[in-house]
Design a protein around this motif. Structure first.
Motif: not given
Length: 261
Positions: A127-141, A150-164
């Motif tokens: 419902x809000x960015x706080x719901x992703x706090x501490x989560x790891x979220x995968x996005x396209x490489x 983009x403002x929340x990545x690395x701060x509220x949640x971690x982004x994983x983008x190594x998968x091709x």
């Protein structure tokens, strides 16, 4: 008329025909415009539905504009690099401050939602960015989402983008290496959920959250340091006509109504 004058008249006539034909030939050569798409392959080795849909939209735009738009699919990072080098246009790249320094952008062709996908066993009531706090979220490489994400990545949640590939991203979700993945789609959440469970069967059942993380206009990025900028007016005029006729929306509705898997 003397033989000399007659011969000269023939030469002039021939040159006139050649000169008249040359610009058309040159125009045809200039009008072959590469349009780079993100390469997306499904588990069966075929192009993904999203990739087929993007290709169809470019073909619609080519027909409406009269331009020779040639679709070329590459891994997303490579597609972006080729566009940055001025080798062609880039389809589907979000307009960001970083990209705005390198690209001009056409008018939007349509809008796409970016859906959060989790497992049914580990759902996230987003419902809000706080719901992703501490989560790891995968996005396209090589991907970038909307400014809020983009403002929340690395701060509220971690982004994983190594998968091709999309399949490898679902494998990471299945094994718990990531908590959620983000998928672009013009489908409604229930439609997308059915399709994903059909395409990527695993130990887990996939769940698409009801609220997208972002809704993004789909534009074409045109490298500023290239001659392709001269085509922007023709592209925008074609997009205006397509918007008035709802051509893209009709095409997307048709694609969504087709078999889910």
């Amino acid at each position: 008329m003397s033989k000399f004058m007659s011969s000269w008249a023939g030469v002039v006539a021939a040159l006139t025909i050649i000169c008249a034909a040359s610009p058309a030939m040159a125009t045809d050569a200039r009008q072959e415009i590469p349009v780079f798409l993100p390469e997306q392959i499904e588990p069966n080795g075929q192009p993904s539905t999203g990739m087929v849909t993007m290709t169809g939209i470019i073909n619609l735009l080519a027909a409406e504009s009269g331009l020779k738009l040639v679709v070329q699919a590459y891994p997303w990072r490579r597609a972006q690099m080729k566009a940055k080098n001025g080798e062609g246009l880039l389809f589907g790249a979000a307009e960001t401050p970083e990209r705005a320094r390198l690209f001009n952008f056409t008018k939007p062709l349509y809008e796409v939602n970016q859906w959060l996908v989790t497992t049914a066993q580990r759902p996230i009531d987003f419902r809000s960015w706080e719901d992703l706090r501490g989560k790891v979220v995968s996005i396209p490489s090589g991907g970038q989402l909307g400014p809020e994400f983009e403002a929340q990545r690395g701060k509220t949640f971690t982004v994983e983008e190594n998968a091709v590939t999309i399949a490898s991203r679902f494998k990471m979700l299945d094994t718990g290496r990531v908590d959620a993945i983000v998928i672009d789609s013009n489908r409604a959440a229930p439609q997308l959920e059915v399709r994903l469970n059909c395409l990527f069967p695993g130990a887990s059942k996939w769940a698409v959250m009801a609220r997208p993380v972002n809704a993004e206009p789909v534009v074409i990025a045109v490298p500023k340091a290239s001659s392709f900028n001269s085509y922007i007016p023709a592209l925008n005029e074609a997009i205006d006509r397509m918007s008035k006729a709802h051509a893209v929306l009709k095409y997307l509705d048709k694609r969504s109504a087709e078999s889910s898997c």
